[in-house]
Design a protein around this motif. Structure first.
Motif: not given
Length: 306
Positions: A21-28
C-alpha cells in the motif's frame, strides 16, 4: 531500544510480494518528472496499491506562492488522472499544505496531513504504509507532528537533499522546508533517501528517446513527450538536451528489480545553513547511492506505453 532498532531495520528492507500500500506526495506542477513518477506508480498496480495522492506546496517561477504551487499541483494531478482515464482515483486526491512548517514542533494543517495521520493508524510495524515523497516534505512532517505514533507504521521513500558528500544541501525539495526535513530525519521513522545531485542526477532522458519509446503509444505518453520537450526548450536546452526525470526513482525503489544500489547510513542532520551535520550514533536510514539508469528507463518506458 534494541527491539526498536530491530523493527526499524526490518522496515528499512525493500518490501516483498505484491501487496504494498502506497501514498504519493507530489508537487506535480513544479517539473515534468512528477508526472512521470505519478503515472509510473499508477501503472505499477500489480504490486503497488495507491491509497492516497497528496498535492505538495512549492514556490518557484511556476507558482506565485507555496499555496499557489500546491493548488496548481492538485489540478495537475487531476489532469494526469483524466489523461490516464482513472476517474476512480480522483476521490483519493488530497490538497496539502499551503505553507511550510513555521517550527519543527508546529504542524501545518491540511486535508493531506489529516488523511495520513488517520490512515496510517490502520497499519502496523510488520505491515507498514509506504509513502513516496517527491516534493517538499511538509505534508508528511505535519502528519508526524499531529500523530507521532505513526512513525513506526510508515516507511518514507523521499527524493530530497543532495548526496552526503555534496558540498551543500541546496536541493529544491529540502531547501524549501528545512524544518520539515529535520523532523523526518530526526524522528526515527524508517526513511529511504534518494539524493539528487551526486546520485539521482544521472537519471536524465533525451528528446530522441522520448520520441522513439513514447510518442504515439497513448494519450498520456504524447502529453509527457510534448510537455518535456517544451520545458527543455523553454529552459534554454541545447539541441541535444536531456531532462531530469529523477522523481521516477523514488517509485522504482519499491519495485521488484535491481534498479539501484543502497546501504544503511546514520541519519544525517539537515542544518538551516544548508549543510548536513553527521553523528555516527544516530539511527539508520537507507541511503541510495547508485541508479541503474538504462534498466530503469527500459521498465519506465514499457510501463507507460502499455
Amino acid at each position: 531500544m534494541e527491539q526498536d532498532n530491530a523493527g526499524l531495520l526490518k522496515r528499512l528492507r525493500k518490501p516483498s510480494g505484491k501487496d504494498i500500500d502506497v501514498i504519493i506526495d507530489t508537487d506535480t506542477y513544479n517539473e515534468i518528472d512528477d508526472q512521470f513518477a505519478l503515472a509510473f506508480l499508477i501503472k505499477s498496480d500489480e504490486r503497488l496499491h495507491l491509497k492516497g495522492i497528496y498535492a505538495a506546496p512549492f514556490y518557484n517561477a511556476n507558482s506565485s506562492s507555496p499555496a499557489d504551487g500546491m493548488e496548481k499541483s492538485y489540478d495537475e494531478i487531476l489532469n494526469i488522472l483524466t489523461l490516464m482515464k482513472r476517474e476512480d482515483l480522483k476521490g483519493i486526491v488530497k490538497k496539502g499544505s499551503t505553507k511550510y512548517l513555521p517550527l519543527e514542533t508546529e504542524a501545518v494543517d491540511s486535508p493531506a496531513a489529516k488523511h495520513l495521520a488517520e490512515i496510517a493508524m490502520s497499519y502496523t510495524e510488520d505491515k507498514p504504509l509506504y509513502i513516496v515523497a517527491i516534493g517538499a516534505i511538509t505534508n508528511i512532517a505535519s502528519a508526524l507532528i499531529l500523530r507521532p505514533e505513526i512513525k513506526d507504521r510508515i516507511v518514507l521513500v523521499w527524493l530530497g537533499g543532495h548526496a552526503h558528500h555534496w558540498p551543500d544541501t541546496k536541493e529544491f525539495n529540502m531547501f524549501q522546508d528545512v524544518a520539515a526535513a529535520r523532523v523526518v530525519f530526526g524522528c526515527g521513522i524508517a526513511l529511504v533517501q534518494l539524493p539528487c545531485m551526486g546520485v539521482v542526477s544521472s537519471f536524465t532522458v533525451s528528446g530522441p528517446e522520448l520520441e522513439y519509446w513514447l510518442r504515439g503509444k497513448n494519450e498520456l505518453c504524447d502529453y509527457l513527450t510534448e510537455y518535456t520537450t517544451k520545458s527543455a526548450i523553454k529552459d534554454g536546452g541545447m539541441p541535444n538536451w536531456t531532462r531530469v526525470v529523477w522523481d521516477v526513482t523514488a517509485v522504482a525503489w519499491l519495485l521488484d528489480g535491481d534498479y539501484m544500489l543502497d546501504r544503511l547510513e546514520p541519519s544525517p542532520i539537515p542544518q538551516y545553513d544548508h549543510h548536513y551535520g553527521f553523528d555516527p550514533n544516530r539511527h539508520f536510514i537507507r541511503y541510495v547511492y547508485h541508479i541503474n539508469r538504462d534498466k530503469l528507463f527500459k521498465t519506465l518506458f514499457d510501463t507507460l506505453a502499455k
